[in-house]
Write a protein that holds these residues in place. Structure first.
Motif, PDB file in Angstrom:
ATOM      1  N   LEU A 292       0.468  -1.564   0.323  1.00  5.94           N
ATOM      2  CA  LEU A 292      -0.145   0.072   0.007  1.00  5.94           C
ATOM      3  C   LEU A 292       0.857   1.130   0.088  1.00  5.94           C
ATOM      4  O   LEU A 292       1.847   1.165   0.999  1.00  5.94           O
ATOM      5  CB  LEU A 292      -0.851   0.146   1.425  1.00  5.94           C
ATOM      6  N   LEU A 293       1.062   1.908  -1.163  1.00  5.12           N
ATOM      7  CA  LEU A 293       1.578   3.317  -0.966  1.00  5.12           C
ATOM      8  C   LEU A 293       0.680   4.671  -0.830  1.00  5.12           C
ATOM      9  O   LEU A 293      -0.280   4.303  -1.446  1.00  5.12           O
ATOM     10  CB  LEU A 293       2.487   2.760  -2.546  1.00  5.12           C
ATOM     11  N   ALA A 294       1.493   5.839  -0.513  1.00  5.29           N
ATOM     12  CA  ALA A 294       0.965   6.967  -0.785  1.00  5.29           C
ATOM     13  C   ALA A 294       1.172   7.488  -1.256  1.00  5.29           C
ATOM     14  O   ALA A 294       2.774   8.191  -0.457  1.00  5.29           O
ATOM     15  CB  ALA A 294       0.680   6.885   1.028  1.00  5.29           C
ATOM     16  N   GLU A 401      -7.322   3.287  -3.524  1.00  3.27           N
ATOM     17  CA  GLU A 401      -8.439   2.465  -1.802  1.00  3.27           C
ATOM     18  C   GLU A 401      -9.192   3.722  -1.004  1.00  3.27           C
ATOM     19  O   GLU A 401     -10.094   2.905  -1.227  1.00  3.27           O
ATOM     20  CB  GLU A 401      -6.907   2.055  -2.000  1.00  3.27           C
ATOM     21  N   ARG A 402      -7.686   4.606  -1.052  1.00  2.00           N
ATOM     22  CA  ARG A 402      -8.929   5.548  -0.865  1.00  2.00           C
ATOM     23  C   ARG A 402      -8.229   6.640  -0.878  1.00  2.00           C
ATOM     24  O   ARG A 402      -6.415   7.035  -1.414  1.00  2.00           O
ATOM     25  CB  ARG A 402      -8.865   5.284   1.122  1.00  2.00           C
ATOM     26  N   ARG A 416      -3.809  25.780   3.466  1.00  2.00           N
ATOM     27  CA  ARG A 416      -3.148  24.512   3.194  1.00  2.00           C
ATOM     28  C   ARG A 416      -3.841  23.683   3.041  1.00  2.00           C
ATOM     29  O   ARG A 416      -5.034  23.472   3.669  1.00  2.00           O
ATOM     30  CB  ARG A 416      -2.459  24.331   4.117  1.00  2.00           C
ATOM     31  N   LEU A 417      -4.413  23.066   1.657  1.00  2.00           N
ATOM     32  CA  LEU A 417      -4.844  22.328   1.201  1.00  2.00           C
ATOM     33  C   LEU A 417      -3.855  21.079   0.665  1.00  2.00           C
ATOM     34  O   LEU A 417      -2.615  21.002  -0.115  1.00  2.00           O
ATOM     35  CB  LEU A 417      -5.878  22.776  -0.410  1.00  2.00           C
ATOM     36  N   GLU A 418      -4.405  20.318   1.490  1.00  2.00           N
ATOM     37  CA  GLU A 418      -3.287  18.577   1.085  1.00  2.00           C
ATOM     38  C   GLU A 418      -4.380  17.769   0.757  1.00  2.00           C
ATOM     39  O   GLU A 418      -5.144  16.832   1.478  1.00  2.00           O
ATOM     40  CB  GLU A 418      -2.830  18.402   2.237  1.00  2.00           C
ATOM     41  N   GLY A 419      -3.772  16.810  -0.717  1.00  2.00           N
ATOM     42  CA  GLY A 419      -4.373  15.980  -1.096  1.00  2.00           C
ATOM     43  C   GLY A 419      -3.498  14.349  -0.616  1.00  2.00           C
ATOM     44  O   GLY A 419      -2.716  14.163  -1.051  1.00  2.00           O
ATOM     45  N   THR A 420      -4.412  13.533  -0.107  1.00  2.00           N
ATOM     46  CA  THR A 420      -3.368  12.256   0.081  1.00  2.00           C
ATOM     47  C   THR A 420      -4.475  11.009  -0.862  1.00  2.00           C
ATOM     48  O   THR A 420      -4.961  11.158  -0.974  1.00  2.00           O
ATOM     49  CB  THR A 420      -3.348  12.043   0.412  1.00  2.00           C
ATOM     50  N   THR A 421      -3.367  10.015  -1.499  1.00  2.00           N
ATOM     51  CA  THR A 421      -4.315   9.346  -1.966  1.00  2.00           C
ATOM     52  C   THR A 421      -3.225   7.329  -2.037  1.00  2.00           C
ATOM     53  O   THR A 421      -2.006   8.058  -2.124  1.00  2.00           O
ATOM     54  CB  THR A 421      -4.194   9.484  -3.661  1.00  2.00           C
ATOM     55  N   TRP A 422      -4.502   7.084  -1.354  1.00  2.00           N
ATOM     56  CA  TRP A 422      -3.298   5.539  -0.898  1.00  2.00           C
ATOM     57  C   TRP A 422      -4.048   4.334  -2.374  1.00  2.00           C
ATOM     58  O   TRP A 422      -5.205   4.652  -2.831  1.00  2.00           O
ATOM     59  CB  TRP A 422      -3.648   4.958   0.455  1.00  2.00           C
ATOM     60  N   ASP A 438       4.272   7.375  -8.309  1.00  2.00           N
ATOM     61  CA  ASP A 438       3.867   8.423  -7.630  1.00  2.00           C
ATOM     62  C   ASP A 438       4.112  10.125  -9.067  1.00  2.00           C
ATOM     63  O   ASP A 438       3.061  10.537  -7.867  1.00  2.00           O
ATOM     64  CB  ASP A 438       5.475   8.456  -6.637  1.00  2.00           C
ATOM     65  N   GLU A 439       4.810   9.144  -9.356  1.00  2.00           N
ATOM     66  CA  GLU A 439       4.871  11.131 -10.014  1.00  2.00           C
ATOM     67  C   GLU A 439       3.439  11.883 -10.547  1.00  2.00           C
ATOM     68  O   GLU A 439       3.367  12.505 -10.938  1.00  2.00           O
ATOM     69  CB  GLU A 439       6.314  11.566 -11.274  1.00  2.00           C
ATOM     70  N   ILE A 440       2.667  10.580 -11.273  1.00  2.00           N
ATOM     71  CA  ILE A 440       1.530  10.305 -12.259  1.00  2.00           C
ATOM     72  C   ILE A 440       0.550  10.943 -10.842  1.00  2.00           C
ATOM     73  O   ILE A 440      -0.340  12.515 -11.465  1.00  2.00           O
ATOM     74  CB  ILE A 440       1.514   9.150 -12.946  1.00  2.00           C
ATOM     75  N   ILE A 441       0.395  10.591  -9.552  1.00  2.00           N
ATOM     76  CA  ILE A 441      -0.509  10.514  -9.263  1.00  2.00           C
ATOM     77  C   ILE A 441      -0.574  11.404  -9.036  1.00  2.00           C
ATOM     78  O   ILE A 441      -1.010  13.308  -8.191  1.00  2.00           O
ATOM     79  CB  ILE A 441      -0.695   9.921  -7.809  1.00  2.00           C
TER      80      ILE A 441
END
Length: 459
Positions: A292-294, A401-402, A416-422, A438-441
């Motif tokens: 699982l990567l983030a 996944e989320r 500060r707006l932070e977006g995270t993808t797992w 990672d670069e694409i996301i």
């Protein structure tokens, strides 16, 4: 067999001794690991765990457990690594092959090719530099290849590229396995076979062997496109990994070219054919869990969190992209829609290839929006000369996944707006493909965050 074989750097051993030592050491190592995992670490262990990209992490469970017991595993593995390198050097010396090939013993997947190579090549008494290049023996399989430089090169490139296309088609389309065997073993084998075939009837210079190795893997890439196995984008992504491996294979094949030796060359060529199907098949059987990567990306918005929140939950159509990555075919977001409010609402982030379906899990207005992902569209639209292609990796091999948006209030009415993808991707080596994903996301994040920034700052 002598016990001193395990530490004598200056000796030379035959293929039978090398093979027996390899089997014995592997059996001892397996049983030692099984004992450590089950009775010391109280963790599960399986023979197929060795195929997992991040062994022993999955078996030990948490990263804390790995940090706690990692040094014990390292201490247990070092004697076997030492013995393996020492035995390989002795075997290479006996076969009159370059000792630098022992470096490949520590390279995943490639080491199995090296082990088979060293187990099959017979003892050679005369160094290549002192032996005149022989003509192919009567009845030798190598005599079917042309003796001319151009004819030999064409045969080497064509045959090895054709074999590569066939094996890749089976591995990707039939086995649907994008593992070490496909991305590491296949390019190495391509270069190895090309150099071997080119050196079948005449001893070739190293530059010639490397040239046919590079051409073979390049022609194979064109074959993937021609036979609709892959699209241009994925082929281009694989080039930085495949080309160096093909050149390493070319070096190995150059060292074992048949025209330099009167014995052992057919066995050497068999090594590639034996190792790859075995690796692809065993990888398919192994239950290798993708990590699982983030990916986190952030931006500062000159607007308060309450105003930013409105444009995070749903946002209007984004302008056409200017980034080359998206213009090349990588899927990118168009707009976001939502049905309902609060936990349980369904958000749709619409991409060029379809929508992500995102049920809301946390609705903490105006601070945190967290959601799961129950449907993923294809990650790209492949460039292909055909109307469309559907390689297996476009479905489920790169899956979010989320995700979440975190809004942090800053002084001066800013946010500060932070977006995270797992996410997970089921392609190996993970480290290499993670650089791309990672670069694409991250680029997708920035496209959304900057759009939200523009909307919020405009009021």
């Amino acid at each position: 067999m002598k016990l001193s074989d395990l530490w004598n750097w200056n000796g030379a051993i035959g293929r039978r001794t090398y093979l027996l030592w390899g089997v014995i050491l592997f059996a001892v190592k397996c049983n030692l690991d099984r004992f450590l995992f089950r009775h010391v670490f109280e963790a599960s262990w399986n023979l197929l765990d060795y195929l997992k990209w991040n062994f022993p992490s999955p078996s030990l469970g948490s990263p804390d457990t790995l940090r706690q017991h990692g040094w014990q595993l390292l201490v247990a593995a070092l004697p076997f690594l030492w013995a393996g390198v020492v035995l390989t050097i002795q075997r290479l010396r006996s076969a009159r092959l370059p000792l630098w090939l022992a470096i490949l013993f520590v390279v995943p997947v490639v080491k199995w090719f090296l082990f088979l190579l060293a187990s099959l090549v017979p003892r050679r008494e005369v160094p290549p530099a002192l032996e005149p290049p022989p003509a192919p023996l009567p009845g030798s399989a190598w005599r079917v290849f042309p003796r001319s430089r151009m004819g030999s090169a064409l045969a080497a490139v064509g045959i090895s590229a054709l074999i590569t296309v066939a094996i890749t088609a089976v591995g990707a389309s039939v086995l649907q396995n994008y593992g070490w065997g496909l991305f590491v073993g296949v390019p190495f084998m391509t270069g190895f076979l090309a150099a071997m075939i080119h050196g079948a009837t005449q001893v070739r210079r190293m530059s010639e062997s490397l040239t046919v190795a590079a051409l073979a893997v390049s022609i194979a890439g064109a074959g993937f496109l021609l036979f609709a196995i892959e699209g241009l984008i994925c082929i281009a992504m694989a080039v930085p990994l495949a080309l160096p491996l093909a050149l390493i294979g070319g070096l190995a094949g150059h060292s074992a070219q048949p025209a330099r030796w009167r014995n052992g060359s057919p066995q050497v060529a068999c090594a590639a054919f034996l190792a790859l199907p075995m690796m692809l098949g065993v990888e398919r059987l192994g239950d290798t869990e993708a990590p699982l990567l983030a990916v986190k990306s952030s931006i500062e918005v000159n607007a308060p969190p309450a105003r930013v929140w409105r444009h995070v939950v749903t946002f209007s159509e984004l302008p056409a992209p200017t980034e080359w990555l998206f213009r090349a075919g990588i899927a990118y977001p168009l707009r976001a829609e939502i049905q309902g409010t609060g936990p349980g609402a369904i958000r749709h982030c619409v991409f060029t290839t379809g929508p992500f379906v995102e049920p809301i899990e946390v609705w903490d207005e105006p601070r945190l929006l967290r959601f799961g992902v129950t449907a993923n569209p294809a990650p790209m639209q492949e460039w292909t000369p055909y109307r469309e292609i559907h390689p297996p990796h476009l479905k489920g091999f790169l899956a979010s996944e989320r995700g979440q948006f975190l809004l942090t209030e800053l002084p001066g009415g800013r946010t500060r707006l932070e977006g995270t993808t797992w996410y997970r991707h089921h392609m190996w080596p993970v480290v290499y493909w993670q650089m791309w994903s990672d670069e694409i996301i991250h680029r997708i994040h920035l496209r959304v965050l900057r759009h939200v920034q523009a909307l919020a700052e405009a009021g």
